[in-house]
Every structure is written in C-alpha cells, then in structure tokens.
Design a protein around this motif. Structure first.
Motif, PDB file in Angstrom:
ATOM      1  N   GLN A  30      -4.554  -2.467  -6.242  1.00  0.00           N
ATOM      2  CA  GLN A  30      -3.636  -2.018  -5.320  1.00  0.00           C
ATOM      3  C   GLN A  30      -2.795  -3.266  -4.649  1.00  0.00           C
ATOM      4  OE1 GLN A  30      -5.481   0.037  -2.169  1.00  0.00           O
ATOM      5  NE2 GLN A  30      -6.990  -1.225  -2.295  1.00  0.00           N
TER       6      GLN A  30
ATOM      7  N   TYR B  76      -2.453   3.470 -11.003  1.00  0.00           N
ATOM      8  CA  TYR B  76      -3.054   2.914  -9.797  1.00  0.00           C
ATOM      9  C   TYR B  76      -2.909   4.109  -8.575  1.00  0.00           C
ATOM     10  CZ  TYR B  76      -4.263  -1.372 -12.434  1.00  0.00           C
ATOM     11  OH  TYR B  76      -4.687  -2.096 -13.591  1.00  0.00           O
ATOM     12  N   GLU B  77      -3.768   3.812  -7.800  1.00  0.00           N
ATOM     13  CA  GLU B  77      -3.384   4.461  -6.486  1.00  0.00           C
ATOM     14  C   GLU B  77      -1.843   3.943  -5.798  1.00  0.00           C
ATOM     15  OE1 GLU B  77      -5.276   6.755  -4.317  1.00  0.00           O
ATOM     16  OE2 GLU B  77      -6.478   6.853  -6.239  1.00  0.00           O
TER      17      GLU B  77
END
Length: 381
Positions: free
Chosen positions: A325, A278-279
């Motif tokens: 996130q 993920y980010e």
C-alpha cells in the motif's frame, strides 16, 4: 485549469497560468507564467475592432507535455492555442524561453504525447488527433492525422513510435499506424463503458481502465485481450510504473469517487499473467483528487483541492511492497515548495467525469411515446 505530470528528471505542476518545474527531490527548478495577450491597440475593453464582443478570459493551462530529450515544453491553453518553450540547464536550476510562434488549434487540445524519434508532438482535441511540428522542422505547423466518432479520452504511443493508440467514450481502443494513420491496425474491443485511460507497457502490451469497473491487459498490436481484473468503482484515469520486479507493473487507477485511488499490481510473466488488487488509498473526504502522478521511485504524487477553501495542495505517498500500500510522506520537500509556489491559488472548476456515462433507456415504448408527443406539440404551434 490544472495538470500534474512526472518525468525522468522532474515533476511538473500547472494551475491556471503558472507552470512550475520541481526536481526529483522536490526542489523548485523553474517557473513559467503564461504571458497573456494584450487587446488590440485603440480598442475598448470587452470589444473588438469589428464590434464583436471579445473573449477577455485569461489563457490558462489545460494540459502540457515535456520532452526531456529535446528539452521542450508544449503547453495547451484555454484560448485554443499551443505555446512551446525550450528549457536550458543553469547550474541546479532551469531557464526557459519561448520557442517559435503560437500555434492556433481548431479546438482545445486535451491530450498530448511527444514522439522524440520523429521530432513531433501528437495532440488530440475532442474527437481528432493532430501532428504538431513544434521544433520548426516544417513549414506546416499542424496536420490532421486521425479522428474518432466519439470523444477521445486517452492517447498513447508504442515504444518504436510505429503505432498510435487512442481511446474514447464509445468503449473503443483504436490502434493506428504512424505516420500513415489512415491505416487502422486493429481495435481492442471488450469494454462496455467509456475507456478512461490507457498506458503502454513493455512487450507490446497495453493497460486500459474503464467506467465498466475493469482493468484490462491487451496485446495491442493484434487487438487481443490477455486478461482483466474487476475494480471496485468506475475508473477515470490511469498511471503506471515499473515495479521493483521488472516483470511487474504498478498501476494507480483514479476512481470516480473523488477522494479514492485504486492500486493494482500486474504481473506480466508469460504464459501466466496475473493481477492483484491492493487496498485502495482514500484521502480525507474534505479533499478532491484533481490529478495523480507516479515516479520511478514508486512515489505517488497527488494534486488535490480542499472542498471548502478550493485551495490546491500537494500530497506525497511512498509505496511499501511489504505492506502492499501507499504510506503518506508528510515530510517530502515537494509539499512545502508547492505550497510556496501556489499559495492562495484556488480551483474554480473541477472536471466532471459523470458526463462520460451514457444515459440508458429502460422502457423504449415510453420513450417513443414521449417523442411522438413532443413532435406533435411542435407541429401544432
């Protein structure tokens, strides 16, 4: 000296000589201040009776481990001792009292795990692991059980407490039988840099992260790598928590970049295992992430230090599965209560993870020539 950990019933933070228990919703449950040893009676400050210089540095917390089932807290201190406390419920608060005598250690214990079924504590110093009887069941308080040829960086235990897994600076993950730790079950080999963190997850699997910029999933009982995922940066720590779906594990990876967290979702469905990067979470560049913890509600708790003032702070984030996130939670009571407990407390020394990387030599002929000249200069003296 500092540490932060999350347990099923509480969050525990320690800085210098103070340890504070917080409830799952951030309320203060209890605090323990480590009692400092007094100098021998009749001795002058800075000197021992034998005339040697005394070590007058305060005994600060290096790390700790809490057993919710036994309600025992074990604390490793910078004066090379272990001190234990028993916790009792007092309404909505906790009370504590010292448990047993102080246990001396050869070197400072830096990693610890409780084995509730066996009623012992496993702890590792720079290169050795020991079994500690903190509950007073045996006359022998400390026993060496296994060692590494390199610096131990992580410690994990299988759910059935039959295997102890340790990782080191030499890229190795070692799986030892317990309590017969001389029996090495296998090694999980494949990392090309130090292994910065390991965590056991269900179904006899292990997740590891490394300075080689990879996260790897293992069948640790057989030393078999199942899959790997490339990270953006070298990793220096790992925390895992079961995600919303029981077959998924959320991984928080501490990056060598001091204000960055990488976030990975590992899907453990057989036969196909997949990992999603993920980010990353990047905090303000004026802050340094000291420690991280992840609770069952998928809230990320960060112990951070302000670079300029060196003051400690707490940050809380909620994980959003939809946004994939962590989102900041500025209203969490833990932030305010932590500030009240540790107001004005500063961090003098931040752990330096750059020393974990090994120096490579590009030109061996130049290296040997310099070594030859150095030996020659010593002989001429």
């Amino acid at each position: 000296m500092y540490d932060l950990k999350v347990y099923s019933t509480c969050t525990v933070a320690a800085i210098k000589d103070k340890i504070v228990f917080f409830s799952t919703d951030g309320a203060v449950l209890h605090e323990i201040v480590v009692q400092q040893k007094l100098p021998p009676e009749g001795s002058e400050p800075g000197n021992q009776p034998n005339g040697k210089q005394a070590n007058n540095l305060p005994a600060n917390v290096v790390t700790f481990e809490y057993s919710p089932s036994a309600k025992v807290l074990a604390v490793s201190l910078s004066d090379k001792t272990l001190r234990c406390y028993t916790l009792q419920q007092d309404g909505e608060k906790l009370n504590s009292s010292p448990l047993g005598d102080t246990i001396p250690t050869v070197r400072t214990i830096v990693c610890m795990k409780f084995l509730p079924k066996h009623g012992v504590l496993i702890g590792s110093d720079k290169s050795d692991c020991f079994e500690f009887d903190v509950l007073g069941k045996s006359e022998q308080k400390s026993k060496w059980i296994l060692g590494h040829m390199s610096q131990i960086l992580g410690l994990a235990v299988s759910d059935d407490e039959r295997l102890i897994i340790t990782c080191d600076r030499d890229e190795k993950i070692k799986v030892s039988s317990y309590p017969e730790c001389h029996n090495i079950e296998c090694y999980c080999l494949g990392h090309s840099e130090y292994v910065g963190g390991i965590e056991v997850i269900p179904s006899q699997k292990l997740i590891s992260v490394s300075g080689d910029r990879t996260l790897r999933l293992w069948d640790f009982s057989h030393g078999k790598e199942i899959c790997q995922l490339s990270l953006q940066d070298p990793a220096v720590g790992l925390i895992v928590q079961q995600a919303v779906d029981d077959s998924e594990v959320l991984c928080v990876v501490r990056s060598s970049i001091k204000n960055k967290i990488e976030v990975v979702l590992v899907r453990c469905n057989e036969p196909n295992v997949t990992s999603l990067l993920y980010e990353p979470l990047i905090v303000d560049e004026s802050l340094v992430i000291l420690s991280a913890a992840l609770n069952g509600a998928l809230q990320l708790i960060l112990l951070v230090m302000e670079k300029e003032s060196k003051c400690a702070k707490m940050l809380v984030y909620d994980f959003s599965p939809d946004a994939q996130q962590f989102l900041v939670n500025i209203a969490h009571p833990l932030i305010k209560n932590f500030e009240a407990q540790f107001s004005g407390v500063t961090i003098e020394h931040v752990r330096d993870y750059s020393t974990l990387f090994k120096h490579s030599i590009d030109n061996l002929s130049d290296y040997f020539e310099r070594k030859k000249q150095k030996i020659g200069s010593k002989k001429s003296k």
